[in-house]
Design an enzyme around this catalytic site. Structure first.
Site, PDB file in Angstrom:
ATOM      1  N   ILE A 133      -8.254 -10.464 -29.998  1.00  0.00           N
ATOM      2  CA  ILE A 133      -9.447 -11.131 -29.484  1.00  0.00           C
ATOM      3  C   ILE A 133     -10.502 -10.816 -30.543  1.00  0.00           C
ATOM      4  CG2 ILE A 133     -11.199 -11.212 -27.679  1.00  0.00           C
ATOM      5  CD1 ILE A 133      -9.043 -10.473 -25.657  1.00  0.00           C
ATOM      6  N   PRO A 134     -10.838 -11.807 -31.373  1.00  0.00           N
ATOM      7  CA  PRO A 134     -11.525 -11.534 -32.638  1.00  0.00           C
ATOM      8  C   PRO A 134     -13.030 -11.253 -32.548  1.00  0.00           C
ATOM      9  CG  PRO A 134     -11.148 -13.874 -32.408  1.00  0.00           C
ATOM     10  CD  PRO A 134     -10.492 -13.229 -31.220  1.00  0.00           C
ATOM     11  N   CYS A 135     -13.376 -10.119 -31.990  1.00  0.00           N
ATOM     12  CA  CYS A 135     -14.779  -9.726 -31.894  1.00  0.00           C
ATOM     13  C   CYS A 135     -15.382  -9.448 -33.268  1.00  0.00           C
ATOM     14  CB  CYS A 135     -14.950  -8.534 -30.961  1.00  0.00           C
ATOM     15  SG  CYS A 135     -13.935  -7.114 -31.371  1.00  0.00           S
ATOM     16  N   HIS A 136     -14.537  -9.211 -34.273  1.00  0.00           N
ATOM     17  CA  HIS A 136     -15.032  -8.969 -35.631  1.00  0.00           C
ATOM     18  C   HIS A 136     -15.655 -10.225 -36.235  1.00  0.00           C
ATOM     19  CE1 HIS A 136     -10.855 -10.370 -36.092  1.00  0.00           C
ATOM     20  NE2 HIS A 136     -11.253 -10.880 -37.253  1.00  0.00           N
TER      21      HIS A 136
END
Length: 168
Positions: A133-136
């Site tokens: 889950i690409p929070c970056h």
């Protein structure tokens, strides 16, 4: 019952956690909010099919093969608001970014409730499934890398891997 295994990423060791049916966690060892909602739960060290699939997904990601998020069964644990934010994170394409403010606008459009970038930052920061889950891919309003529970150095490295030039 929850299961966990260690994954050796190019950016350092990660802990992967799963239930019998879905991946529930992926954290850099020692990161802020490690284990999240699973804090206090018993996690049995066992190599399960879901954990192996998550490890293969991460292998593909770090090799630059852009694996699709939805190929993994995900079940992040959190409030309805946080799960909505995490859903929106999954819509950010590989190699692209958005801002906390833009996510706040998307939440407002969906719910009709005014939302602050800080509230979004809290949900993004508590994402229990790092990288997948690409929070970056969420940046500050000025386009700078801010607020990554795994550390800004890792956030910048992940974005560089995806071909995104970003400053701390």
């Amino acid at each position: 019952m929850y299961y966990k295994m260690m994954y050796e990423s190019p950016l350092g060791p990660m802990i992967l956690a799963a239930s019998d049916t879905a991946l529930v966690g992926a954290w850099f060892e020692g990161q802020k909010y490690c284990y999240g909602a699973l804090q206090g739960e018993v996690l049995r060290e066992e190599d399960t099919p879901i954990l192996r699939k998550a490890a293969h997904w991460l292998d593909d990601y770090f090799a630059g093969r852009m694996p699709a998020i939805m190929t993994l069964p995900l079940a992040p644990q959190g409030s309805e608001f946080r799960r909505l934010v995490w859903y929106l994170l999954c819509q950010i394409p590989y190699g692209q970014t958005t801002t906390y403010g833009d996510l706040a606008k998307q939440i407002e459009e969906r719910t009709g409730k005014k939302m602050s970038a800080q509230a979004i930052g809290g949900a993004v920061g508590h994402n229990p499934i790092s990288i997948i889950i690409p929070c970056h891919r969420v940046l500050g309003a000025n386009g700078r890398a801010t607020g990554y529970a795994g550390g800004i150095d890792k956030k910048i490295a992940l974005l560089h891997l995806e071909g995104v030039a970003v400053k701390a």
